[in-house]
Design an enzyme around this catalytic site. Structure first.
Site, PDB file in Angstrom:
ATOM      1  N   VAL A  82       0.844  -1.190   0.000  1.00 19.95           N
ATOM      2  CA  VAL A  82       0.000   0.000   0.000  1.00 19.95           C
ATOM      3  C   VAL A  82       0.882   1.244   0.000  1.00 19.95           C
ATOM      4  CG1 VAL A  82      -1.759   1.297   1.252  1.00 19.95           C
ATOM      5  CG2 VAL A  82      -1.845  -1.209   1.205  1.00 19.95           C
ATOM      6  N   LYS A  83       0.646   2.112  -0.954  1.00 20.74           N
ATOM      7  CA  LYS A  83       1.443   3.321  -1.103  1.00 20.74           C
ATOM      8  C   LYS A  83       0.691   4.494  -0.469  1.00 20.74           C
ATOM      9  CE  LYS A  83       4.293   5.212  -4.846  1.00 20.74           C
ATOM     10  NZ  LYS A  83       4.420   5.225  -6.334  1.00 20.74           N
TER      11      LYS A  83
END
Length: 218
Positions: A82-83
């Site tokens: 997850v960015k």
């Protein structure tokens, strides 16, 4: 240093993955906007092409919404990272996702203090942007050096992922400075392949082979 590709273009990913050099992929909403198809389907296909971390960025702005979106993205495939953007809300969301064993790539980091905060919050990766410093007349490579040196003594297992790579020189400098990863646009991968002496040598070898074969037939 591991090499990632920075794109959401499935054809480009498949081509470069075929060289046997890719360890992961990074994407962002801007890159996804350049390709057609459902975002989740694109992420699934990328994860099939490359057996490594695949960064999928949230667009939410509050910690609660970031966590919700992050959990949804992480459920797409085990390789999804997850960015999240560097911010107070992003740090808070990172610490929550880390307790769920969801890996986070903290993006848009520009300073060593930001990287240290990301690492302390539980981020698996921290992404300093080299090229964007160069765009405003600053030395992005030196800023990367500051972050790598600061992280060397960190008690956390956070990898430095050099991003916003614009040239093969950026890749070389990131490797020399000890970055764990460089995420590279496809066009720079193709530039890394090339050198005029390589082309000239190949042409010479081919010509010599053809000359020898012609003599053998004579």
């Amino acid at each position: 240093m591991k090499l990632f590709v920075d794109t959401a273009d499935l054809a480009e990913i498949e081509t470069i993955a075929g060289w046997g050099v890719l360890a992961g992929v990074t994407t962002n909403p801007s890159l996804l906007a350049k390709v057609e198809g459902d975002a989740d389907d694109i992420y699934r296909r990328v994860c099939e092409l490359v057996d490594g971390p695949v960064s999928a960025e949230v667009v939410a702005e509050t910690r609660a919404d970031m966590v919700e979106e992050g959990r949804r993205l992480a459920a797409i495939h085990d390789n999804i990272v997850v960015k999240l953007p560097m911010s107070a809300e992003g740090l808070a969301a990172t610490s929550i996702l880390a307790t769920d064993d969801i890996r986070v790539n903290m993006t848009l980091c520009f300073t060593a203090p930001q990287a240290l905060l990301a690492s302390a919050s539980g981020a698996a990766f921290v992404s300093p942007f080299i090229g964007r410093f160069d765009d405003i007349g600053q030395n992005g490579v030196e800023c990367l050096r500051d972050i790598v040196e600061a992280m060397e003594t960190s008690i956390y297992d956070t990898e430095v992922l050099a991003a916003s790579i614009r040239t093969p020189v950026h890749v070389t400098e990131a490797a020399r400075m000890g970055a764990d990863i460089a995420t590279i646009p496809p066009k720079v991968f193709y530039q890394m392949l090339q050198h005029p002496l390589t082309d000239a040598g190949t042409a010479t070898f081919t010509q010599d082979f053809e000359t020898r074969r012609a003599k053998a037939k004579a």
